[in-house]
Design a protein around this motif. Structure first.
Motif, PDB file in Angstrom:
ATOM      1  N   LEU A  54      16.302   3.209 -23.494  1.00 42.12           N
ATOM      2  CA  LEU A  54      15.628   3.802 -22.343  1.00 42.12           C
ATOM      3  C   LEU A  54      14.488   2.917 -21.857  1.00 42.12           C
ATOM      4  O   LEU A  54      14.310   2.730 -20.652  1.00 42.12           O
ATOM      5  N   ASP A  55      13.732   2.337 -22.782  1.00 42.55           N
ATOM      6  CA  ASP A  55      12.651   1.417 -22.404  1.00 42.55           C
ATOM      7  C   ASP A  55      13.184   0.237 -21.605  1.00 42.55           C
ATOM      8  O   ASP A  55      12.603  -0.156 -20.594  1.00 42.55           O
ATOM      9  N   LEU A  56      14.308  -0.325 -22.059  1.00 46.06           N
ATOM     10  CA  LEU A  56      14.908  -1.452 -21.333  1.00 46.06           C
ATOM     11  C   LEU A  56      15.372  -1.038 -19.943  1.00 46.06           C
ATOM     12  O   LEU A  56      15.179  -1.772 -18.969  1.00 46.06           O
ATOM     13  N   ALA A  57      15.983   0.134 -19.845  1.00 49.74           N
ATOM     14  CA  ALA A  57      16.455   0.610 -18.538  1.00 49.74           C
ATOM     15  C   ALA A  57      15.286   0.855 -17.593  1.00 49.74           C
ATOM     16  O   ALA A  57      15.363   0.539 -16.399  1.00 49.74           O
ATOM     17  N   ILE A  58      14.186   1.401 -18.108  1.00 50.74           N
ATOM     18  CA  ILE A  58      13.007   1.652 -17.268  1.00 50.74           C
ATOM     19  C   ILE A  58      12.409   0.335 -16.781  1.00 50.74           C
ATOM     20  O   ILE A  58      12.073   0.196 -15.597  1.00 50.74           O
ATOM     21  N   VAL A  86      12.674   9.864 -11.763  1.00 49.80           N
ATOM     22  CA  VAL A  86      12.759  11.257 -12.211  1.00 49.80           C
ATOM     23  C   VAL A  86      13.699  11.393 -13.402  1.00 49.80           C
ATOM     24  O   VAL A  86      13.384  12.062 -14.381  1.00 49.80           O
ATOM     25  N   GLY A  87      14.843  10.761 -13.355  1.00 48.74           N
ATOM     26  CA  GLY A  87      15.782  10.835 -14.468  1.00 48.74           C
ATOM     27  C   GLY A  87      15.203  10.246 -15.739  1.00 48.74           C
ATOM     28  O   GLY A  87      15.434  10.757 -16.841  1.00 48.74           O
ATOM     29  N   PHE A  88      14.430   9.184 -15.588  1.00 48.37           N
ATOM     30  CA  PHE A  88      13.820   8.556 -16.753  1.00 48.37           C
ATOM     31  C   PHE A  88      12.755   9.448 -17.385  1.00 48.37           C
ATOM     32  O   PHE A  88      12.656   9.528 -18.603  1.00 48.37           O
ATOM     33  N   THR A  89      11.960  10.122 -16.561  1.00 47.76           N
ATOM     34  CA  THR A  89      10.952  11.015 -17.131  1.00 47.76           C
ATOM     35  C   THR A  89      11.626  12.197 -17.823  1.00 47.76           C
ATOM     36  O   THR A  89      11.152  12.652 -18.869  1.00 47.76           O
ATOM     37  N   ASP A  90      12.736  12.676 -17.274  1.00 46.49           N
ATOM     38  CA  ASP A  90      13.485  13.745 -17.928  1.00 46.49           C
ATOM     39  C   ASP A  90      14.022  13.273 -19.277  1.00 46.49           C
ATOM     40  O   ASP A  90      13.997  14.018 -20.262  1.00 46.49           O
ATOM     41  N   ALA A  91      14.510  12.034 -19.322  1.00 47.18           N
ATOM     42  CA  ALA A  91      15.031  11.482 -20.573  1.00 47.18           C
ATOM     43  C   ALA A  91      13.908  11.313 -21.595  1.00 47.18           C
ATOM     44  O   ALA A  91      14.099  11.586 -22.784  1.00 47.18           O
ATOM     45  N   LEU A  92      12.736  10.883 -21.151  1.00 50.58           N
ATOM     46  CA  LEU A  92      11.597  10.757 -22.062  1.00 50.58           C
ATOM     47  C   LEU A  92      11.167  12.122 -22.596  1.00 50.58           C
ATOM     48  O   LEU A  92      10.816  12.250 -23.773  1.00 50.58           O
ATOM     49  N   ASP A  93      11.223  13.142 -21.726  1.00 48.07           N
ATOM     50  CA  ASP A  93      10.920  14.504 -22.176  1.00 48.07           C
ATOM     51  C   ASP A  93      11.936  14.966 -23.222  1.00 48.07           C
ATOM     52  O   ASP A  93      11.580  15.613 -24.205  1.00 48.07           O
ATOM     53  N   SER A  94      13.209  14.632 -23.004  1.00 46.08           N
ATOM     54  CA  SER A  94      14.246  14.985 -23.969  1.00 46.08           C
ATOM     55  C   SER A  94      13.995  14.307 -25.312  1.00 46.08           C
ATOM     56  O   SER A  94      14.183  14.924 -26.368  1.00 46.08           O
ATOM     57  N   LEU A  95      13.564  13.051 -25.284  1.00 45.05           N
ATOM     58  CA  LEU A  95      13.265  12.364 -26.537  1.00 45.05           C
ATOM     59  C   LEU A  95      12.067  12.995 -27.248  1.00 45.05           C
ATOM     60  O   LEU A  95      12.040  13.064 -28.481  1.00 45.05           O
ATOM     61  N   ASP A  96      11.081  13.455 -26.482  1.00 43.82           N
ATOM     62  CA  ASP A  96       9.949  14.157 -27.096  1.00 43.82           C
ATOM     63  C   ASP A  96      10.422  15.437 -27.782  1.00 43.82           C
ATOM     64  O   ASP A  96       9.998  15.752 -28.900  1.00 43.82           O
ATOM     65  N   ARG A 124       6.600   5.820 -19.899  1.00 39.81           N
ATOM     66  CA  ARG A 124       6.412   7.006 -19.068  1.00 39.81           C
ATOM     67  C   ARG A 124       5.648   6.668 -17.789  1.00 39.81           C
ATOM     68  O   ARG A 124       6.001   7.127 -16.701  1.00 39.81           O
ATOM     69  N   SER A 125       4.600   5.849 -17.883  1.00 41.12           N
ATOM     70  CA  SER A 125       3.833   5.526 -16.674  1.00 41.12           C
ATOM     71  C   SER A 125       4.669   4.686 -15.707  1.00 41.12           C
ATOM     72  O   SER A 125       4.548   4.836 -14.497  1.00 41.12           O
ATOM     73  N   LEU A 126       5.520   3.813 -16.244  1.00 37.99           N
ATOM     74  CA  LEU A 126       6.412   3.044 -15.369  1.00 37.99           C
ATOM     75  C   LEU A 126       7.410   3.961 -14.673  1.00 37.99           C
ATOM     76  O   LEU A 126       7.664   3.817 -13.473  1.00 37.99           O
ATOM     77  N   ALA A 127       7.979   4.904 -15.403  1.00 38.32           N
ATOM     78  CA  ALA A 127       8.942   5.831 -14.810  1.00 38.32           C
ATOM     79  C   ALA A 127       8.273   6.710 -13.758  1.00 38.32           C
ATOM     80  O   ALA A 127       8.846   6.948 -12.688  1.00 38.32           O
ATOM     81  N   GLU A 128       7.066   7.175 -14.046  1.00 37.85           N
ATOM     82  CA  GLU A 128       6.364   8.022 -13.085  1.00 37.85           C
ATOM     83  C   GLU A 128       5.954   7.253 -11.845  1.00 37.85           C
ATOM     84  O   GLU A 128       5.906   7.809 -10.757  1.00 37.85           O
ATOM     85  N   SER A 129       5.673   5.972 -11.971  1.00 34.47           N
ATOM     86  CA  SER A 129       5.268   5.177 -10.812  1.00 34.47           C
ATOM     87  C   SER A 129       6.426   4.921  -9.862  1.00 34.47           C
ATOM     88  O   SER A 129       6.206   4.571  -8.706  1.00 34.47           O
TER      89      SER A 129
END
Length: 113
Positions: free
Chosen positions: A37-41, A77-87, A66-71
């Protein structure tokens, strides 16, 4: 103490000693998915051209996935959802809920497809 009672006590201690090994069985999957996910972001963040520096960048705050995805706004949006899922997967893993952990990892990986 009889030999049967000693054997039962030894078996109980042995079983308790192996429980922590099973508690973190999602940890490797979480780490692997986080790296992907980090690489994709990072790849997505660099594909939209230059943008003005954010206030956090001007304050010398280091970027996080997360800050890169939010920016990225709607693109992230999909990346922040994926980060939330990992949390949520990390929380489930820490409580020993392997089914919930696997489900959240699958949701995060779905974003990567």
């Amino acid at each position: 103490m009889t030999s049967i009672a000693k054997c039962r006590a030894a078996l109980f201690v042995l079983l308790c000693a192996t429980m922590p090994a099973h508690a973190g069985s999602c940890t490797d999957d979480i780490a692997q998915t986080q790296a992907q996910l980090d690489l994709a972001i990072e790849k997505d963040a660099g594909s939209h051209g230059w943008k003005p520096e954010s206030l956090n960048a001007l304050r010398n705050h280091q970027p996080t996935p997360r800050s890169l995805a939010e920016s990225e706004g709607n693109n992230g949006v999909g990346f922040t959802d994926a980060l939330d899922s990992l949390d949520r997967a990390r929380t489930a893993d820490s409580t020993g809920d392997i089914a919930a952990c696997s489900r959240e990892i699958a949701r995060a990986r779905a974003v990567l497809r």
